[in-house]
Design a protein around this motif. Sequence first.
Motif, PDB file in Angstrom:
ATOM      1  N   VAL A 207       0.834  -1.204   0.000  1.00 29.24           N
ATOM      2  CA  VAL A 207       0.000   0.000   0.000  1.00 29.24           C
ATOM      3  C   VAL A 207       0.868   1.252   0.000  1.00 29.24           C
ATOM      4  CG1 VAL A 207      -1.631   1.338   1.404  1.00 29.24           C
ATOM      5  CG2 VAL A 207      -2.004  -1.097   1.055  1.00 29.24           C
ATOM      6  N   SER A 208       1.927   1.250   0.807  1.00 32.89           N
ATOM      7  CA  SER A 208       2.835   2.398   0.864  1.00 32.89           C
ATOM      8  C   SER A 208       3.480   2.660  -0.495  1.00 32.89           C
ATOM      9  CB  SER A 208       3.912   2.149   1.914  1.00 32.89           C
ATOM     10  OG  SER A 208       4.872   3.168   1.905  1.00 32.89           O
ATOM     11  N   ALA A 209       3.951   1.609  -1.139  1.00 26.69           N
ATOM     12  CA  ALA A 209       4.580   1.761  -2.455  1.00 26.69           C
ATOM     13  C   ALA A 209       3.573   2.268  -3.481  1.00 26.69           C
ATOM     14  CB  ALA A 209       5.190   0.441  -2.907  1.00 26.69           C
ATOM     15  N   ALA A 210       2.340   1.772  -3.419  1.00 22.52           N
ATOM     16  CA  ALA A 210       1.309   2.212  -4.366  1.00 22.52           C
ATOM     17  C   ALA A 210       0.978   3.691  -4.160  1.00 22.52           C
ATOM     18  CB  ALA A 210       0.057   1.357  -4.217  1.00 22.52           C
ATOM     19  N   LEU A 211       0.875   4.109  -2.894  1.00 23.20           N
ATOM     20  CA  LEU A 211       0.595   5.517  -2.617  1.00 23.20           C
ATOM     21  C   LEU A 211       1.746   6.411  -3.069  1.00 23.20           C
ATOM     22  CD1 LEU A 211      -1.049   5.231   0.906  1.00 23.20           C
ATOM     23  CD2 LEU A 211      -2.176   5.842  -1.253  1.00 23.20           C
ATOM     24  N   GLU A 212       2.972   5.960  -2.841  1.00 25.73           N
ATOM     25  CA  GLU A 212       4.131   6.739  -3.276  1.00 25.73           C
ATOM     26  C   GLU A 212       4.166   6.852  -4.802  1.00 25.73           C
ATOM     27  OE1 GLU A 212       8.993   6.708  -2.956  1.00 25.73           O
ATOM     28  OE2 GLU A 212       7.827   5.277  -1.796  1.00 25.73           O
ATOM     29  N   ARG A 213       3.887   5.756  -5.479  1.00 25.26           N
ATOM     30  CA  ARG A 213       3.875   5.765  -6.946  1.00 25.26           C
ATOM     31  C   ARG A 213       2.776   6.702  -7.449  1.00 25.26           C
ATOM     32  NH1 ARG A 213       2.674   0.671  -7.819  1.00 25.26           N
ATOM     33  NH2 ARG A 213       4.734   0.053  -7.139  1.00 25.26           N
ATOM     34  N   GLN A 214       1.616   6.670  -6.784  1.00 23.11           N
ATOM     35  CA  GLN A 214       0.507   7.542  -7.167  1.00 23.11           C
ATOM     36  C   GLN A 214       0.872   9.013  -6.974  1.00 23.11           C
ATOM     37  OE1 GLN A 214      -3.002   7.270  -4.652  1.00 23.11           O
ATOM     38  NE2 GLN A 214      -4.272   7.120  -6.483  1.00 23.11           N
ATOM     39  N   ASP A 215       1.515   9.338  -5.852  1.00 20.77           N
ATOM     40  CA  ASP A 215       1.957  10.711  -5.617  1.00 20.77           C
ATOM     41  C   ASP A 215       2.976  11.151  -6.655  1.00 20.77           C
ATOM     42  OD1 ASP A 215       0.310  11.015  -3.453  1.00 20.77           O
ATOM     43  OD2 ASP A 215       1.890  10.724  -1.949  1.00 20.77           O
ATOM     44  N   ARG A 216       3.896  10.259  -6.985  1.00 21.54           N
ATOM     45  CA  ARG A 216       4.924  10.578  -7.970  1.00 21.54           C
ATOM     46  C   ARG A 216       4.295  10.831  -9.335  1.00 21.54           C
ATOM     47  NH1 ARG A 216       8.244   5.989  -8.476  1.00 21.54           N
ATOM     48  NH2 ARG A 216       8.329   6.014  -6.217  1.00 21.54           N
TER      49      ARG A 216
END
Length: 103
Positions: free
Chosen positions: A78-87
């Motif tokens: 979930v953390s990686a997905a949120l970071e990718r989404q923010d990026r």
Amino acid sequence: MLIGALGFATVPPLQKRVLDQAHGAPTLASAVNIGAFNLGNALAAWLGGLVIGAGLGYTAPNWVGAVLVASALGLAVVSAALERQDRMRATTVVATPGATAHH
């Protein structure tokens, strides 16, 4: 010994990830990260004791460990997905002609 070595091998990359994300307060983030490791150790030991005390046997803590690992993996995904989404969102704002970033 191998389990211990593999467990400790995860600490430096996780610590680096936390420090990479903590631009404003890296020292605080580092301290909280290590505190979270200690909390996880205490929680796992407590839950392992609970299942043994409940009469589920001495192998029951293995299942507790598996559930905790699966939970941690889920949080990492979930953390990686949120970071990718923010990026991606930041890239879209920068790449859009005439767009202004609001920070």
